[in-house]
Design an enzyme around this catalytic site. Sequence first.
Site, PDB file in Angstrom:
ATOM      1  N   LYS A 113       0.828  -1.216   0.000  1.00  0.00           N
ATOM      2  CA  LYS A 113       0.000   0.000   0.000  1.00  0.00           C
ATOM      3  C   LYS A 113       0.864   1.268   0.000  1.00  0.00           C
ATOM      4  CE  LYS A 113      -3.981  -2.227   2.218  1.00  0.00           C
ATOM      5  NZ  LYS A 113      -5.023  -2.106   3.288  1.00  0.00           N
TER       6      LYS A 113
ATOM      7  N   TYR B 115     -12.369  -1.827  -3.882  1.00  0.00           N
ATOM      8  CA  TYR B 115     -12.869  -1.994  -2.512  1.00  0.00           C
ATOM      9  C   TYR B 115     -14.395  -1.884  -2.430  1.00  0.00           C
ATOM     10  CZ  TYR B 115      -8.204  -2.072  -0.418  1.00  0.00           C
ATOM     11  OH  TYR B 115      -6.926  -2.434  -0.031  1.00  0.00           O
TER      12      TYR B 115
ATOM     13  N   PHE C  72     -15.374   3.465   6.900  1.00  0.00           N
ATOM     14  CA  PHE C  72     -13.998   3.813   6.502  1.00  0.00           C
ATOM     15  C   PHE C  72     -13.790   3.832   4.986  1.00  0.00           C
ATOM     16  CE2 PHE C  72     -14.148  -0.780   7.461  1.00  0.00           C
ATOM     17  CZ  PHE C  72     -13.686  -1.324   6.268  1.00  0.00           C
TER      18      PHE C  72
ATOM     19  N   ARG D 275      -2.446 -14.556   4.758  1.00  0.00           N
ATOM     20  CA  ARG D 275      -3.102 -13.810   5.853  1.00  0.00           C
ATOM     21  C   ARG D 275      -2.300 -13.971   7.145  1.00  0.00           C
ATOM     22  NH1 ARG D 275      -7.246 -10.226   4.404  1.00  0.00           N
ATOM     23  NH2 ARG D 275      -7.317 -10.080   6.673  1.00  0.00           N
TER      24      ARG D 275
ATOM     25  N   THR E  31      -5.478  -6.899  10.754  1.00  0.00           N
ATOM     26  CA  THR E  31      -5.721  -5.626  10.063  1.00  0.00           C
ATOM     27  C   THR E  31      -5.102  -4.456  10.830  1.00  0.00           C
ATOM     28  OG1 THR E  31      -7.824  -6.545   9.285  1.00  0.00           O
ATOM     29  CG2 THR E  31      -7.544  -4.159   9.112  1.00  0.00           C
TER      30      THR E  31
ATOM     31  N   ARG F  17       2.551  -6.635   8.810  1.00  0.00           N
ATOM     32  CA  ARG F  17       1.889  -5.461   9.388  1.00  0.00           C
ATOM     33  C   ARG F  17       2.503  -5.058  10.726  1.00  0.00           C
ATOM     34  NH1 ARG F  17      -4.236  -7.057   7.423  1.00  0.00           N
ATOM     35  NH2 ARG F  17      -4.274  -5.756   5.538  1.00  0.00           N
TER      36      ARG F  17
ATOM     37  N   ASN G  45      -2.055   0.235   6.619  1.00  0.00           N
ATOM     38  CA  ASN G  45      -1.530  -1.010   7.183  1.00  0.00           C
ATOM     39  C   ASN G  45      -0.651  -1.816   6.221  1.00  0.00           C
ATOM     40  OD1 ASN G  45      -3.582  -1.866   5.562  1.00  0.00           O
ATOM     41  ND2 ASN G  45      -4.720  -2.948   7.144  1.00  0.00           N
TER      42      ASN G  45
ATOM     43  N   HIS H 112      -2.183  -5.404   1.453  1.00  0.00           N
ATOM     44  CA  HIS H 112      -3.472  -6.063   1.253  1.00  0.00           C
ATOM     45  C   HIS H 112      -3.215  -7.551   1.067  1.00  0.00           C
ATOM     46  CE1 HIS H 112      -7.450  -6.972  -0.407  1.00  0.00           C
ATOM     47  NE2 HIS H 112      -6.807  -7.707  -1.311  1.00  0.00           N
TER      48      HIS H 112
ATOM     49  N   GLU I   3      -9.381 -10.268  -7.778  1.00  0.00           N
ATOM     50  CA  GLU I   3      -8.443  -9.163  -7.543  1.00  0.00           C
ATOM     51  C   GLU I   3      -7.223  -9.254  -8.461  1.00  0.00           C
ATOM     52  OE1 GLU I   3      -9.822  -8.719  -2.873  1.00  0.00           O
ATOM     53  OE2 GLU I   3      -7.817  -9.476  -3.312  1.00  0.00           O
TER      54      GLU I   3
HETATM   55  O1  CDP Z   1      -7.161  -5.784   4.831  1.00  0.00           O
HETATM   56  P1  CDP Z   1      -7.991  -6.698   5.708  1.00  0.00           P
HETATM   57  O2  CDP Z   1      -8.625  -7.827   4.940  1.00  0.00           O
HETATM   58  O3  CDP Z   1      -7.214  -7.170   6.906  1.00  0.00           O
HETATM   59  O4  CDP Z   1      -9.165  -5.797   6.322  1.00  0.00           O
HETATM   60  P2  CDP Z   1     -10.632  -5.459   5.736  1.00  0.00           P
HETATM   61  O5  CDP Z   1     -11.584  -5.574   6.878  1.00  0.00           O
HETATM   62  O6  CDP Z   1     -10.899  -6.240   4.513  1.00  0.00           O
HETATM   63  O7  CDP Z   1     -10.519  -3.906   5.388  1.00  0.00           O
HETATM   64  C1  CDP Z   1      -9.885  -3.487   4.198  1.00  0.00           C
HETATM   65  C2  CDP Z   1      -8.992  -2.325   4.527  1.00  0.00           C
HETATM   66  O8  CDP Z   1      -9.779  -1.225   4.969  1.00  0.00           O
HETATM   67  C3  CDP Z   1      -7.990  -2.561   5.656  1.00  0.00           C
HETATM   68  O9  CDP Z   1      -6.825  -3.253   5.252  1.00  0.00           O
HETATM   69  C4  CDP Z   1      -7.694  -1.144   6.093  1.00  0.00           C
HETATM   70  O10 CDP Z   1      -6.753  -0.502   5.217  1.00  0.00           O
HETATM   71  C5  CDP Z   1      -9.045  -0.469   5.924  1.00  0.00           C
HETATM   72  N1  CDP Z   1      -9.804  -0.442   7.199  1.00  0.00           N
HETATM   73  C6  CDP Z   1      -9.876   0.760   7.910  1.00  0.00           C
HETATM   74  O11 CDP Z   1      -9.314   1.760   7.487  1.00  0.00           O
HETATM   75  N2  CDP Z   1     -10.571   0.805   9.097  1.00  0.00           N
HETATM   76  C7  CDP Z   1     -11.200  -0.290   9.569  1.00  0.00           C
HETATM   77  N3  CDP Z   1     -11.891  -0.214  10.719  1.00  0.00           N
HETATM   78  C8  CDP Z   1     -11.143  -1.500   8.866  1.00  0.00           C
HETATM   79  C9  CDP Z   1     -10.431  -1.544   7.669  1.00  0.00           C
HETATM   80 MG    MG Z   2     -10.041  -7.784   3.455  1.00  0.00          MG
END
Ligand code: CDP
Ligand code: MG
Length: 139
Positions: free
Chosen positions: A11, A51, A59, A87, A93, A104, A114, A117, A128
């Site tokens: 990212k 997204y 968010f 993962r 996350t 991370r 973070n 992805h 994707e």
């Molecule tokens: O990336 P990951 O699958 O771990 O998390 P996600 O729940 O799929 O969310 C996608 C992305 O949204 C995250 O990697 C964060 O960059 C962002 N995010 C955020 O800014 N605030 C949150 N509460 C949850 C996610």
């Molecule tokens: Mg995700």
Amino acid sequence: MLGNRTFTMIKPDAVAKNNIGNILAMINNAGFKIIALKYTQLSREQAGTFYEVHKERPFYTELVEFMSSGPIVAAILEKNNAVADFRTLIGATDPAEAAENTIRKKYAESKGKNAVHGSDSDENAQIEGSFFFSGLERF
Ligand code: CDP
Ligand code: MG
């Protein structure tokens, strides 16, 4: 091949901090083979489409803004059990909750910024990867 591929992005936060090489090294050292690789920048519209699954989340706007704010590195990775193992390699996350020695934990600065992805399913890994790469760009 199902179950053997995942998709990742380094990212904008991690690119800006010169961590592309460090993160690719962690990926290779964990046994992932790089099948496709691209250094590019998403438009707001492209980040919004990528997204789209999160579009109702609070968010979403901030995420789209951040993901289009600077260049990213996109890659398709291959390994047995790729989605789940990747993962594990990236960690939670929120870097405050990520395990030691995860990408991370080492390189992310916040829950939003973070560093990386990682796809959450085989189906999404396929979708994707195809968002970024044609068949001619996979090796
Ligand atoms: O990336 P990951 O699958 O771990 O998390 P996600 O729940 O799929 O969310 C996608 C992305 O949204 C995250 O990697 C964060 O960059 C962002 N995010 C955020 O800014 N605030 C949150 N509460 C949850 C996610
Ligand atoms: Mg995700």
